[in-house]
Design a protein around this motif. Structure first.
Motif, PDB file in Angstrom:
ATOM      1  N   GLU A 141       0.801  -1.239  -0.255  1.00 44.72           N
ATOM      2  CA  GLU A 141      -0.016  -0.380   0.148  1.00 44.72           C
ATOM      3  C   GLU A 141       0.619   1.041   0.006  1.00 44.72           C
ATOM      4  O   GLU A 141       1.890   1.583   0.916  1.00 44.72           O
ATOM      5  CB  GLU A 141      -1.187   0.118   1.595  1.00 44.72           C
ATOM      6  N   VAL A 142       0.743   2.450  -1.446  1.00 40.30           N
ATOM      7  CA  VAL A 142       1.923   3.119  -0.995  1.00 40.30           C
ATOM      8  C   VAL A 142       0.930   4.560  -1.043  1.00 40.30           C
ATOM      9  O   VAL A 142      -0.514   4.413  -2.392  1.00 40.30           O
ATOM     10  CB  VAL A 142       2.396   3.208  -2.074  1.00 40.30           C
ATOM     11  N   GLY A 143       0.739   4.510  -0.194  1.00 40.77           N
ATOM     12  CA  GLY A 143      -0.523   5.953  -0.326  1.00 40.77           C
ATOM     13  C   GLY A 143      -1.429   5.594  -0.514  1.00 40.77           C
ATOM     14  O   GLY A 143      -2.303   4.299  -0.110  1.00 40.77           O
ATOM     15  N   ASP A 144      -2.676   6.238  -1.256  1.00 37.50           N
ATOM     16  CA  ASP A 144      -3.322   5.196  -1.193  1.00 37.50           C
ATOM     17  C   ASP A 144      -3.583   4.353  -2.463  1.00 37.50           C
ATOM     18  O   ASP A 144      -4.558   3.551  -3.720  1.00 37.50           O
ATOM     19  CB  ASP A 144      -4.790   6.451  -1.796  1.00 37.50           C
ATOM     20  N   GLN A 145      -2.894   3.786  -2.578  1.00 36.84           N
ATOM     21  CA  GLN A 145      -2.290   3.045  -4.444  1.00 36.84           C
ATOM     22  C   GLN A 145      -1.975   1.862  -3.694  1.00 36.84           C
ATOM     23  O   GLN A 145      -1.539   1.509  -2.960  1.00 36.84           O
ATOM     24  CB  GLN A 145      -1.074   3.424  -4.837  1.00 36.84           C
ATOM     25  N   LEU A 146      -2.661   0.251  -4.839  1.00 34.18           N
ATOM     26  CA  LEU A 146      -1.986  -0.796  -4.124  1.00 34.18           C
ATOM     27  C   LEU A 146      -0.689  -1.224  -5.358  1.00 34.18           C
ATOM     28  O   LEU A 146      -1.832  -0.728  -6.554  1.00 34.18           O
ATOM     29  CB  LEU A 146      -3.377  -1.863  -4.470  1.00 34.18           C
ATOM     30  N   VAL A 147       0.773  -1.268  -4.832  1.00 37.99           N
ATOM     31  CA  VAL A 147       1.363  -1.683  -5.845  1.00 37.99           C
ATOM     32  C   VAL A 147       1.669  -3.091  -6.014  1.00 37.99           C
ATOM     33  O   VAL A 147       1.876  -3.283  -4.588  1.00 37.99           O
ATOM     34  CB  VAL A 147       2.642  -1.142  -5.325  1.00 37.99           C
ATOM     35  N   GLY A 175       9.309 -10.259  -8.051  1.00 35.96           N
ATOM     36  CA  GLY A 175      10.852  -9.548  -7.929  1.00 35.96           C
ATOM     37  C   GLY A 175      11.303  -7.996  -7.713  1.00 35.96           C
ATOM     38  O   GLY A 175       9.941  -7.738  -6.952  1.00 35.96           O
ATOM     39  N   GLU A 176      12.058  -7.711  -8.717  1.00 37.02           N
ATOM     40  CA  GLU A 176      12.519  -6.248  -8.471  1.00 37.02           C
ATOM     41  C   GLU A 176      11.768  -5.130  -8.757  1.00 37.02           C
ATOM     42  O   GLU A 176      11.742  -3.893  -9.195  1.00 37.02           O
ATOM     43  CB  GLU A 176      13.987  -5.452  -8.130  1.00 37.02           C
ATOM     44  N   PHE A 177      10.320  -5.720  -9.699  1.00 40.95           N
ATOM     45  CA  PHE A 177       9.426  -4.610 -10.622  1.00 40.95           C
ATOM     46  C   PHE A 177       8.538  -4.321 -10.673  1.00 40.95           C
ATOM     47  O   PHE A 177       8.151  -5.156  -9.942  1.00 40.95           O
ATOM     48  CB  PHE A 177      10.409  -5.648 -12.642  1.00 40.95           C
ATOM     49  N   THR A 178       8.085  -3.460 -10.879  1.00 48.60           N
ATOM     50  CA  THR A 178       6.628  -3.136 -10.479  1.00 48.60           C
ATOM     51  C   THR A 178       5.892  -3.008 -11.065  1.00 48.60           C
ATOM     52  O   THR A 178       6.677  -3.330 -12.609  1.00 48.60           O
ATOM     53  CB  THR A 178       6.445  -1.420  -9.939  1.00 48.60           C
ATOM     54  N   ILE A 179       4.472  -3.987 -11.374  1.00 49.58           N
ATOM     55  CA  ILE A 179       4.621  -3.930 -12.497  1.00 49.58           C
ATOM     56  C   ILE A 179       3.229  -3.248 -12.459  1.00 49.58           C
ATOM     57  O   ILE A 179       2.073  -3.443 -13.410  1.00 49.58           O
ATOM     58  CB  ILE A 179       3.383  -5.542 -12.629  1.00 49.58           C
ATOM     59  N   ASN A 180       1.925  -2.925 -11.923  1.00 42.36           N
ATOM     60  CA  ASN A 180       1.164  -2.141 -11.555  1.00 42.36           C
ATOM     61  C   ASN A 180       0.809  -1.521 -10.934  1.00 42.36           C
ATOM     62  O   ASN A 180       1.320  -2.076  -9.352  1.00 42.36           O
ATOM     63  CB  ASN A 180      -0.635  -3.068 -11.608  1.00 42.36           C
ATOM     64  N   SER A 181       0.072  -0.496 -10.193  1.00 47.48           N
ATOM     65  CA  SER A 181      -0.387   0.486  -9.595  1.00 47.48           C
ATOM     66  C   SER A 181      -1.464   0.722  -9.559  1.00 47.48           C
ATOM     67  O   SER A 181      -2.130   0.767 -10.338  1.00 47.48           O
ATOM     68  CB  SER A 181       0.682   1.894  -9.067  1.00 47.48           C
ATOM     69  N   PHE A 182      -2.238   0.039  -8.291  1.00 52.23           N
ATOM     70  CA  PHE A 182      -3.952   0.716  -8.486  1.00 52.23           C
ATOM     71  C   PHE A 182      -3.915   1.914  -7.637  1.00 52.23           C
ATOM     72  O   PHE A 182      -3.600   1.864  -6.522  1.00 52.23           O
ATOM     73  CB  PHE A 182      -4.828  -0.764  -8.073  1.00 52.23           C
TER      74      PHE A 182
END
Lengths: 181, 298, 334
Positions: free
Chosen positions: C212-218, C222-229
């Motif tokens: 949970e990053v702020g109101d985003q679900l990340v 592995g080490e790569f961000t695939i999505n942010s909702f």
């Protein structure tokens, strides 16, 4: 084994029925513990293959957080001392994973009436921590036909009759909830 | 078995002249033994440079380099299949089969099994050898332990030691999709990116490179630090995959290392300069995530 | 040969990740159930999933009692120098009474032909046989009876194919959609070291994290961000090719939107294209999914075979991101 049958003995059908019929949020936790312990014990007996699938996890701690209740369930389903406790709070750092959702939904998941992936995609269910462990748990409970109330009633043997009424009442509530979604 | 340096087929949509001039330069200047030509990624690109293929092949042969024709990796219709069949029928040069259709057409005569064929074990490699494969180019996700097993068969083994790693191929064109175009009316936008279109994560981390229907790593695969291990394992052919950088210098670097004039550390330092800041990866060789870079001898 | 003139009722091939799902699939009207052993020999080697030998034998008995068939997927590529687990899987599948095995690796096909010639062989989608010559190769060399087609072909291409090959075809009609040619994708192992081909997993849960990053679900792999909702957005599992990425400053689902294949509206076209069997993806999904999807397709296939219009069936709750697509079956997808 001795400890488990002891918890079962503490339960009288009337006591259980009383709990089932009360609003869960008002429930004191201490009297709930033997019911939970007995439920876990009977599940282990009825569905050994489910628990065998959990063996690969070692001794995981799942925190099940029904968002509509003022307490959480701390479940250690595998390992040497399996346990299922209701607690007001818990140090979530120790948890392998935390699963959050409304209680009726969590029960439907356990009994295989709802699809966990679908719930997650719609964000009604949230998962934190070790995703793989949650997947093992999900796949394990889904591998057999679990009917929580039938299973729990089974421990009470011939005394179970009065409880069916309670269970049916509860099912009616859940059905209503499903339909309302 | 002598060790040979090879130049893989150009994977990107370079202009016909750039394509021709690249191979001319390789023919004239690069210390390599074998050169692969042909369209692996998208059959729509081939007509642009097809007219130069005979010239290029002649120039390479005149420079005493083995010429190999590479076949298309994903064959979906009869037009594409006819192209593969035609390639397999010609007798002038070896063919690198990159789809099972090519393997089928080539069975019974000497050929090369390309990196787009799933050769993961000795059972499969042994079958190909019986069918006439004289060389097998390993798929990218192959670790040292697998190479050791495959080497026991006694077939020539080739591994890509430099360049972006081909990770996936699709029916869908992502270059076209990125511009909201359909594949049938793609306007050949893939030609704008000489080394593939950079794709990064939403938080800005460089990740992949898109080449039309193909997806490659952003990092360049680099096995220079593992050359001595690869030689011990019995790998005979070392592939450099073309990029729009000084590939003659890249080839010279590997040649110098193979001939003992350059150690692994010096080679990788030189390659770093030539790669113009693109990071390296060697994880597949170590049985880890492919993106990892944990070189042995640097 | 024009198979469309003799179009038979489509065979419904359904997933089972667990014994309960197998029973659910059979009860919901599956003609055939496919499954795998609980190890790296199949392409859904997910934690807690799949069958022990005992469970397979019981499952075969249950299916056969209800006139359904069982196919065992042994469709990863055997480990070099150590193919025994795969050989054992073929042996055990035959011993347990499986109706066919679904194979991808050429070495394993050769082994099966030599040691278990009577065991019916299907070619897995992981073998990526996308044209008539490749399919003829597998039919000629290994006598495969059915090919599961890669999800890269249009209905027209499938029809053309069926007119020119000596084997049955099976096509995917519902579920998770690979946008890359199956069996030829190393994206997962590039990021995690584990791949469908070698380990039977794609974007494995062991490498997945949600933050949970702020109101985003990340979601990360592995080490790569695939999505942010965002808060009101439907979330998705971070399967690499369904992620949101940035290209030249613009963020999009470059490879594929978070969507599931649903070709339920195309059954008639697929039947006329000479397809023998329809495959539902989702051995990793729960038995609730199996029951709902199989029931819906049972009705749809029955309606198609009677030449009736498709019943109105809403399966949006079961699809990723609540969206669906007919995928490569229509040319515009490309």
């Amino acid at each position: 084994m001795a400890a488990r049958s002891k918890s079962a003995e503490k339960l009288s059908p009337l006591k259980v029925a009383t709990f089932l019929m009360r609003p869960l949020s008002l429930m004191p936790l201490a009297p709930l513990q033997p019911l939970l312990a007995a439920a876990l014990a009977v599940m282990r007996r009825q569905h050994p293959a489910v628990f065998e699938r959990l063996d690969e996890l070692g001794e995981p701690l799942f925190v099940i957080d029904p968002i509509d209740l003022p307490f959480i369930f701390a479940m250690r389903p595998a390992g040497l001392r399996p346990s299922l406790l209701a607690q007001r709070e818990i140090d979530t750092d120790q948890a392998t994973a935390i699963i959050r959702g409304p209680l009726p939904m969590l029960i439907d998941l356990l009994e295989g009436r709802l699809d966990g992936d679908a719930l997650f995609f719609s964000r009604e269910l949230s998962v934190e921590g070790d995703t793989e462990a949650v997947l093992v748990l999900r796949n394990a409970v889904d591998s057999d036909e679990i009917n929580l109330f039938e299973d729990v009633l089974a421990i009470l043997g011939p005394l179970a009759g009065p409880l069916r009424f309670a269970a049916e009442a509860r099912n009616a509530v859940v059905t209503g909830w499903n339909a309302a979604r | 078995m002598t060790t040979q340096l090879t130049i893989g087929p150009v994977l990107f949509n370079w202009s016909a002249e750039r394509w021709r001039d690249f191979y001319f330069k390789i023919a004239d200047e690069a210390p390599v033994d074998s050169v692969y030509l042909g369209e692996v990624v998208c059959s729509k690109r081939l007509p642009f440079y097809a007219e130069y293929i005979p010239e290029v092949a002649e120039r390479l042969a005149a420079a005493d380099k083995e010429v190999v024709f590479s076949s298309l990796a994903l064959v979906m219709n009869n037009r594409e299949l006819a192209g593969v069949s035609e390639l397999a029928d010609q007798t002038d040069s070896l063919v690198e089969a990159n789809d099972l259709s090519a393997i089928s057409y080539l069975s019974g005569k000497p050929h090369i099994v390309g990196p787009y064929i799933s050769t993961y074990n000795e059972g499969t490699a042994g079958f190909f050898v019986e069918q006439g494969a004289k060389r097998i180019v390993l798929p990218p996700e192959i670790a040292a332990a697998t190479i050791a097993e495959l080497a026991k068969i006694g077939v020539e083994l080739e591994i890509q030691v430099f360049g972006r790693l081909p990770l996936a191929i699709s029916a869908r064109c992502y270059h076209a999709r990125s511009r909201n175009l359909h594949k049938d009316n793609c306007q050949f936008v893939c030609g704008e990116d000489l080394d593939g279109m950079e794709l990064s994560t939403v938080d800005g981390k460089e990740f992949l490179a898109v080449n039309g229907t193909q997806t490659l790593s952003h990092s360049y695969g680099n096995l220079a630090p593992e050359l001595s291990t690869l030689l011990e394992l019995g790998v005979s052919h070392y592939r450099l995959s073309p990029h729009a950088i000084d590939m003659v210098a890249v080839a010279q670097c590997f040649r110098d290392q193979l001939d003992g004039r350059l150690d692994a550390g010096e080679a990788t330092a030189r390659l770093s300069e030539l790669a113009l800041g693109v990071p390296f990866a060697d994880g597949f060789f170590h049985g880890q995530a492919g993106v990892d870079w944990t070189p042995a001898e640097v | 040969m024009n198979k469309s003139l003799t179009a038979k009722k489509l065979e419904l091939v359904c997933p089972a990740g667990t014994p309960a799902s197998l029973r659910a699939a059979v009860d919901a009207g599956a003609d055939t159930v496919y499954l795998g052993f609980r190890d790296e020999t199949n392409a859904r080697n997910f934690p807690g999933l799949n069958f022990s030998r005992r469970e397979l034998a019981d499952g075969v008995a249950y299916a056969h009692d209800h006139n359904a068939k069982v196919l065992v997927a042994i469709n990863t590529f055997p480990k070099a120098g150590d193919p025994e687990a795969w050989h054992q899987a073929v042996r055990d599948a035959e011993a347990c009474g499986a109706d066919a095995v679904i194979l991808a690796d050429i070495g394993l096909l050769a082994y099966t032909v030599e040691h278990h010639p009577k065991l019916r062989r299907h070619l897995s989608v992981q073998a990526s046989a996308s044209n008539k010559e490749a399919i003829r190769f597998y039919a000629r060399e290994f006598d495969v009876k059915r090919v599961v087609l890669p999800r890269v072909l249009t209905v027209e291409e499938i029809a053309a194919l069926n007119d020119n090959i000596p084997v049955e075809t099976e096509v995917f009609v519902f579920g998770g959609l690979c946008v890359m040619a199956e069996g030829r994708c190393s994206l997962s192992s590039y990021v995690t070291g584990q791949s469908p081909n070698m380990n039977g997993v794609c974007s494995p849960a062991s490498h997945v994290r949600y933050e949970e990053v702020g109101d985003q679900l990340v979601s990360k792999l592995g080490e790569f961000t695939i999505n942010s909702f965002g808060e009101d957005e439907a979330a998705g599992y971070p399967t690499l090719c369904k992620g949101r990425f940035s290209v030249e400053g613009s963020v999009s689902y470059l490879f594929e939107d978070p969507t599931s294949l649903n070709a339920i509206t195309m059954l008639d076209a697929l039947m006329k294209a000479g397809v023998t069997a329809l495959k539902i993806e989702g051995r990793q999904r729960g038995r609730a999914y199996v029951t709902q999807v199989v029931s819906a397709f049972r009705q749809a296939v029955d309606a198609a075979s009677r030449g009736e219009a498709m019943p109105d069936l809403d399966m949006s709750l079961l699809t990723e991101g609540g969206q669906d697509t007919t995928g490569a079956y229509q040319k515009t997808w490309r």
